[in-house]
Design a protein around this motif. Structure first.
Motif, mmCIF file in Angstrom:
data_model
loop_
_atom_site.group_PDB
_atom_site.id
_atom_site.type_symbol
_atom_site.label_atom_id
_atom_site.label_comp_id
_atom_site.label_asym_id
_atom_site.label_seq_id
_atom_site.Cartn_x
_atom_site.Cartn_y
_atom_site.Cartn_z
ATOM 1 N N UNK A 1 -2.066 -0.715 4.483
ATOM 2 C CA UNK A 1 -2.716 -1.104 3.873
ATOM 3 C C UNK A 1 -4.048 -1.115 4.250
ATOM 4 N N UNK A 2 -3.799 -0.577 5.929
ATOM 5 C CA UNK A 2 -5.166 -0.538 6.324
ATOM 6 C C UNK A 2 -5.899 0.417 6.289
ATOM 7 N N UNK A 3 -5.776 1.296 5.069
ATOM 8 C CA UNK A 3 -6.642 2.466 4.570
ATOM 9 C C UNK A 3 -6.801 2.065 2.847
ATOM 10 N N UNK A 4 -6.852 1.209 2.486
ATOM 11 C CA UNK A 4 -7.549 1.036 1.488
ATOM 12 C C UNK A 4 -8.939 0.656 1.118
ATOM 13 N N UNK A 5 -9.712 0.644 1.758
ATOM 14 C CA UNK A 5 -11.153 -0.183 1.669
ATOM 15 C C UNK A 5 -12.096 0.892 0.681
ATOM 16 N N UNK B 1 6.018 -3.545 -4.832
ATOM 17 C CA UNK B 1 6.969 -3.960 -4.553
ATOM 18 C C UNK B 1 7.635 -4.412 -3.566
ATOM 19 N N UNK B 2 6.902 -3.854 -2.369
ATOM 20 C CA UNK B 2 7.463 -3.798 -0.778
ATOM 21 C C UNK B 2 5.982 -3.574 0.064
ATOM 22 N N UNK B 3 6.277 -4.059 0.673
ATOM 23 C CA UNK B 3 5.224 -4.022 1.651
ATOM 24 C C UNK B 3 5.464 -3.658 3.241
ATOM 25 N N UNK B 4 4.665 -2.981 3.864
ATOM 26 C CA UNK B 4 5.350 -2.361 4.975
ATOM 27 C C UNK B 4 5.854 -2.848 6.344
#
Length: 323
Positions: A296-300, A184-187
């Motif tokens: 978003x930077x932590x989904x690896x 739905x929405x990001x940072x």
């Protein structure tokens, strides 16, 4: 019985018995003994130059064996030094580099021994120099092994900490991709669904049906599982250590309690629409050292490259958030 000898006496015109004087006899005996001793000495000397005695042969075999053992010892020390040098190189340029530890200086690894003469008791022998050099080499090799052993112990501890850190970092998506209705929405700056004004949206909103499972994104301890924080409704906070905290808001219900230890991937709650929320979704935030950062930077740990790129595209859109 010795023969009696006579001589002719011209004065008496008769034969007389030859009488041997004792002094002369002693002289002849002494000369004979001296000659025999000299001959014997010359014989032994000449024989010693060309003929080996059993003792000499045994000593020669022992010396040959010692020389062979010394060569084998040197070869083993060369091999040990080669292996140790290879370990030291990997230690400095791979292990310590990976764990961000300072390399051990060469002079520290190969330092000698100063001060008191450690090898004084080995001096004064025929092969003292050889023995002392071998002992020095073994002592330095042992010291290098001790230095390397301590370094590997340090690396092992760093590896344990690194393993804990990697397990603690929030590294997966809190809602499975197959359970999502949409991202739905990001940072970033977004439109508030209630005031319609642009304001900072500090997390990511994952739209999913009410009751969709929510998972812990890293190992840690639940510090809050309540609804006593303005706007978040029912929410969970997990302290992962190393300065990381993750927050899961607008839950329908909890599956954990305060002070409970959780592992990455554990089921902690279910999607809802409690608090300041417009529709069922999970509002997810990540803190580092008490500062909000982009999740978003932590989904690896859970997304493929294609899935991550698609998520990044949706999260970057400046649209309306759900809370």
């Amino acid at each position: 019985m010795s023969k009696v000898k006579y001589y002719y006496d011209s004065e008496t015109l008769s034969y007389r018995k030859i009488e041997r004087k004792k002094r002369r006899t002693f002289k002849f005996a002494a000369m004979f003994i001296l000659a025999a001793a000299l001959f014997g000495f010359l014989f032994v000397f000449i024989a010693s130059q060309y003929v080996e005695s059993p003792k000499e042969r045994a000593l020669k075999r022992e010396l040959a064996n010692m020389q062979l053992q010394y060569q084998l010892l040197n070869k083993k020390m060369d091999e040990a030094q080669t292996v140790l040098s290879s370990i030291e190189d990997r230690d400095n340029n791979i292990y310590r580099l990976y764990f961000e530890a300072n390399p051990i200086p060469e002079e520290q690894r190969k330092a000698g021994f100063g001060g008191v003469n450690r090898y004084k008791n080995l001096e004064g022998f025929d092969n003292s120099k050889l023995i002392i050099e071998s002992n020095k080499r073994i002592d330095i090799l042992q010291k290098q092994i001790v230095v390397q052993s301590k370094s590997l112990d340090e690396i092992a501890e760093l590896a344990k900490e690194k393993e804990k850190l990697l397990a603690a970092i929030p590294a997966i998506q809190p809602v499975r991709n197959e359970d999502l209705t949409r991202m739905a929405s990001g940072y970033g700056t977004r439109i508030d669904p209630f005031t319609k004004a642009r304001k900072m949206h500090w997390g990511m909103d994952f739209t999913a049906p009410r009751g969709t499972p929510i998972y812990a994104t890293g190992d840690g301890v639940v510090t809050r599982a309540d609804n006593r924080s303005t706007g978040y409704g029912n929410h969970i906070r997990i302290d992962h250590g190393y300065g990381y905290v993750s927050l899961y808001a607008h839950l329908y219900k909890y599956n954990v309690r305060k002070n409970q230890k959780v592992k990455r991937g554990d089921l902690i709650g279910f999607v809802g629409s409690t608090g300041r929320s417009e529709a069922p979704h999970l509002h997810y935030e990540v803190f580092k050292d008490e500062q909000r950062i982009n999740p978003i930077n932590f989904y690896y740990g859970s997304l493929t490259a294609e899935e991550f790129n698609e998520l990044l595209e949706h999260a970057s859109m400046e649209n309306q958030s759900l809370d």
